[in-house]
Design a protein around this motif. Structure first.
Motif, PDB file in Angstrom:
ATOM      1  N   MET A   1       0.852  -1.193   0.000  1.00 47.19           N
ATOM      2  CA  MET A   1       0.000   0.000   0.000  1.00 47.19           C
ATOM      3  C   MET A   1       0.889   1.245   0.000  1.00 47.19           C
ATOM      4  SD  MET A   1      -3.154   1.057   2.520  1.00 47.19           S
ATOM      5  CE  MET A   1      -2.280   0.673   4.019  1.00 47.19           C
ATOM      6  N   LYS A   2       0.734   2.065  -1.029  1.00 47.80           N
ATOM      7  CA  LYS A   2       1.528   3.285  -1.116  1.00 47.80           C
ATOM      8  C   LYS A   2       0.899   4.352  -0.228  1.00 47.80           C
ATOM      9  CE  LYS A   2       3.488   6.711  -4.254  1.00 47.80           C
ATOM     10  NZ  LYS A   2       3.586   7.200  -5.651  1.00 47.80           N
ATOM     11  N   THR A   3       1.662   4.805   0.737  1.00 52.76           N
ATOM     12  CA  THR A   3       1.160   5.762   1.726  1.00 52.76           C
ATOM     13  C   THR A   3       1.908   7.072   1.620  1.00 52.76           C
ATOM     14  OG1 THR A   3       0.623   3.947   3.244  1.00 52.76           O
ATOM     15  CG2 THR A   3       0.761   6.169   4.184  1.00 52.76           C
ATOM     16  N   THR A   4       1.165   8.156   1.564  1.00 50.63           N
ATOM     17  CA  THR A   4       1.750   9.500   1.609  1.00 50.63           C
ATOM     18  C   THR A   4       1.456  10.109   2.970  1.00 50.63           C
ATOM     19  OG1 THR A   4       1.540   9.875  -0.782  1.00 50.63           O
ATOM     20  CG2 THR A   4       1.690  11.823   0.617  1.00 50.63           C
ATOM     21  N   ILE A  82      -3.742  14.986  -3.912  1.00 54.70           N
ATOM     22  CA  ILE A  82      -2.855  13.821  -3.967  1.00 54.70           C
ATOM     23  C   ILE A  82      -3.571  12.737  -4.762  1.00 54.70           C
ATOM     24  CG2 ILE A  82      -1.669  12.059  -2.608  1.00 54.70           C
ATOM     25  CD1 ILE A  82      -1.577  14.097  -0.306  1.00 54.70           C
ATOM     26  N   THR A  83      -2.969  12.335  -5.872  1.00 53.73           N
ATOM     27  CA  THR A  83      -3.628  11.401  -6.790  1.00 53.73           C
ATOM     28  C   THR A  83      -2.939  10.050  -6.874  1.00 53.73           C
ATOM     29  OG1 THR A  83      -2.339  12.254  -8.656  1.00 53.73           O
ATOM     30  CG2 THR A  83      -4.465  13.311  -8.207  1.00 53.73           C
ATOM     31  N   ASP A  84      -1.731   9.926  -6.317  1.00 52.01           N
ATOM     32  CA  ASP A  84      -0.929   8.720  -6.544  1.00 52.01           C
ATOM     33  C   ASP A  84      -0.646   7.961  -5.260  1.00 52.01           C
ATOM     34  OD1 ASP A  84       0.623  10.696  -5.482  1.00 52.01           O
ATOM     35  OD2 ASP A  84       2.369  10.330  -6.764  1.00 52.01           O
ATOM     36  N   ALA A  85      -1.630   7.877  -4.346  1.00 53.05           N
ATOM     37  CA  ALA A  85      -1.452   7.160  -3.089  1.00 53.05           C
ATOM     38  C   ALA A  85      -2.637   6.245  -2.844  1.00 53.05           C
ATOM     39  CB  ALA A  85      -1.298   8.142  -1.933  1.00 53.05           C
ATOM     40  N   ASP A  86      -2.391   5.174  -2.103  1.00 50.51           N
ATOM     41  CA  ASP A  86      -3.468   4.287  -1.666  1.00 50.51           C
ATOM     42  C   ASP A  86      -4.032   4.718  -0.319  1.00 50.51           C
ATOM     43  OD1 ASP A  86      -3.100   2.449  -3.890  1.00 50.51           O
ATOM     44  OD2 ASP A  86      -1.264   1.823  -2.871  1.00 50.51           O
ATOM     45  N   ALA A  96      -2.785  20.963   7.509  1.00 49.03           N
ATOM     46  CA  ALA A  96      -2.520  19.829   6.617  1.00 49.03           C
ATOM     47  C   ALA A  96      -3.750  18.969   6.380  1.00 49.03           C
ATOM     48  CB  ALA A  96      -1.376  18.981   7.184  1.00 49.03           C
ATOM     49  N   HIS A  97      -4.684  18.938   7.348  1.00 42.07           N
ATOM     50  CA  HIS A  97      -5.880  18.106   7.188  1.00 42.07           C
ATOM     51  C   HIS A  97      -6.793  18.599   6.068  1.00 42.07           C
ATOM     52  CE1 HIS A  97      -7.130  21.440   9.720  1.00 42.07           C
ATOM     53  NE2 HIS A  97      -8.391  21.146   9.493  1.00 42.07           N
ATOM     54  N   GLN A  98      -6.499  19.792   5.529  1.00 43.62           N
ATOM     55  CA  GLN A  98      -7.325  20.336   4.457  1.00 43.62           C
ATOM     56  C   GLN A  98      -6.882  19.870   3.073  1.00 43.62           C
ATOM     57  OE1 GLN A  98      -8.291  24.584   5.006  1.00 43.62           O
ATOM     58  NE2 GLN A  98      -7.476  24.433   7.083  1.00 43.62           N
ATOM     59  N   VAL A  99      -5.804  19.075   3.006  1.00 40.06           N
ATOM     60  CA  VAL A  99      -5.329  18.591   1.720  1.00 40.06           C
ATOM     61  C   VAL A  99      -6.415  17.728   1.066  1.00 40.06           C
ATOM     62  CG1 VAL A  99      -4.265  16.433   2.547  1.00 40.06           C
ATOM     63  CG2 VAL A  99      -3.286  17.639   0.572  1.00 40.06           C
ATOM     64  N   THR A 100      -6.462  17.765  -0.263  1.00 37.60           N
ATOM     65  CA  THR A 100      -7.432  16.982  -1.028  1.00 37.60           C
ATOM     66  C   THR A 100      -6.769  15.691  -1.504  1.00 37.60           C
ATOM     67  OG1 THR A 100      -8.476  19.040  -1.768  1.00 37.60           O
ATOM     68  CG2 THR A 100      -9.004  17.042  -2.991  1.00 37.60           C
ATOM     69  N   ALA A 101      -7.491  14.579  -1.429  1.00 34.58           N
ATOM     70  CA  ALA A 101      -6.894  13.297  -1.793  1.00 34.58           C
ATOM     71  C   ALA A 101      -7.923  12.405  -2.464  1.00 34.58           C
ATOM     72  CB  ALA A 101      -6.326  12.609  -0.553  1.00 34.58           C
ATOM     73  N   ASP A 102      -7.481  11.645  -3.469  1.00 28.83           N
ATOM     74  CA  ASP A 102      -8.338  10.650  -4.094  1.00 28.83           C
ATOM     75  C   ASP A 102      -8.434   9.392  -3.231  1.00 28.83           C
ATOM     76  OD1 ASP A 102      -8.684  12.373  -6.205  1.00 28.83           O
ATOM     77  OD2 ASP A 102      -7.205  11.398  -7.503  1.00 28.83           O
TER      78      ASP A 102
END
Length: 364
Positions: A1-4, A82-86, A96-102
């Motif tokens: 699992m790729k984690t950012t 962030i588009t490239d993380a699991d 930081a909690h405001q970041v958008t992630a797929d």
């Protein structure tokens, strides 16, 4: 699992930055996103990681003091996807909690932003212009803050104290995972020149809510004792029994913990890492009976409670700490529950619970 891993900013050597390193180790990840990054002022381990930054990092002044970016940090994080993380695992006490992630986004919260929700504590000692700026920005930033919190798939709090605040501020029920002690007792040690064993030590950045000035004032009136203040420096003149240190290495900090007669902790902490670090060395702790210290310190076992009502009461409680007979082996055993290995297990288990609940909810 790729984690950012996402963190507010990497420009200092504090407890939250140590937690980020342990989060990365728990998930075998070296991918970190932050707003601004100064490799010289934070822990050197980040230099071995893939640290990416927001456009704000191009401004040298903001790397020097990220608080100057206060009006822009919310938009900078929320506009970054962030588009490239699991899995996106966020360490936040700010934006930081405001970041958008797929991918699923889980927030490890050190505290809801103190300047928005505990303004009086945060601004203690600040000038009128800073207070005016916060008052003007606060309504808008509070709206964005709440929106970012509600966009997360789950919240983890670093203490019951913070879990209660998360419930009150966001209406979110957070599971609790205590952070690990940031500094392991086993490692290189380096004496600090000019110091002999038996001093008192306090560790914390120069912030009003840290209340280091109370400890300095109290011990200044105890000429037979010496207080070593790590991490903050006051411009006021202090007597010779107050020693202020900055840019202390981990090796020097180990030596300080090991050779101190006791650690003093007087700040209003959400969790408070320094006592659990001291426990690893068997060092007794004098702490105020508030906040996160209630979850880690045991009066009579790990040290004693400090009474910071007045200088005299604080001095008296420090004397009680110094006159006590402490079982250093028992203190070390008590502190083992905050080892990095224990944190890794608890964090992974809690994240799995959150992801499992998320999957079950979607299936329903």
């Amino acid at each position: 699992m790729k984690t950012t891993i996402v963190h507010d900013y990497l420009t200092q050597r504090g407890g939250a930055e140590r937690v980020v390193l342990e989060m990365a180790r728990a998930y075998s990840s070296d991918v970190v996103l932050t707003s601004v990054y100064d490799p010289e002022r934070t822990y050197p381990q980040f230099s071995d990681m893939q640290v990416s930054t927001l456009p704000l990092n191009r401004v040298p002044l903001l790397r020097q003091d990220p608080r100057l970016a206060l009006p822009f940090l919310s938009d900078s994080f929320s506009h970054h996807r962030i588009t490239d993380a699991d899995l996106v695992l966020v360490s936040s006490s700010g934006f930081a909690h405001q970041v958008t992630a797929d991918a699923p986004k889980i927030v490890y919260c050190h505290n809801p932003p103190r300047w928005l929700h505990q303004t009086a504590d945060y601004l203690k000692g600040s000038g009128p212009l800073v207070k005016l700026a916060i008052a003007m920005l606060r309504p808008h930033l509070t709206t964005l803050d709440r929106r970012g919190a509600l966009s997360a798939d789950g919240y983890i709090a670093n203490s019951r104290n913070v879990a209660n605040r998360i419930r009150r501020v966001y209406g979110i029920e957070a599971q609790v995972v205590h952070p690990p002690r940031g500094l392991e007792p086993f490692g290189p040690e380096e004496p600090v020149p000019g110091l002999d064993a038996g001093f008192l030590v306090t560790v914390g950045r120069a912030r009003g809510y840290k209340r280091t000035d109370l400890l300095m004032s109290a011990v200044a009136g105890m000429p037979d004792q010496r207080l070593v203040v790590v991490g903050g420096r006051s411009d006021e003149p202090w007597p010779d029994n107050i020693v202020q240190l900055t840019n202390v290495s981990d090796a020097q900090l180990r030596w300080l913990y090991k050779n101190a007669a006791g650690l003093l902790a007087c700040s209003w902490e959400d969790f408070g890492l320094t006592p659990v670090e001291a426990f690893g060395f068997g060092t007794p702790v004098g702490a105020i009976q508030e906040g996160g210290y209630l979850e880690t310190c045991v009066d009579g076992l790990t040290g004693t409670w400090l009474d910071a009502t007045t200088d005299d009461s604080l001095r008296a409680s420090i004397r009680r700490l110094l006159s006590g007979t402490w079982d250093r082996a028992a203190i070390r055993r008590h502190g083992a529950q905050w080892s990095p290995a224990a944190f890794h297990r608890q964090l992974i288990g809690t994240v799995d619970d959150v992801l499992g609940h998320r999957s079950a909810t979607k299936a329903a």
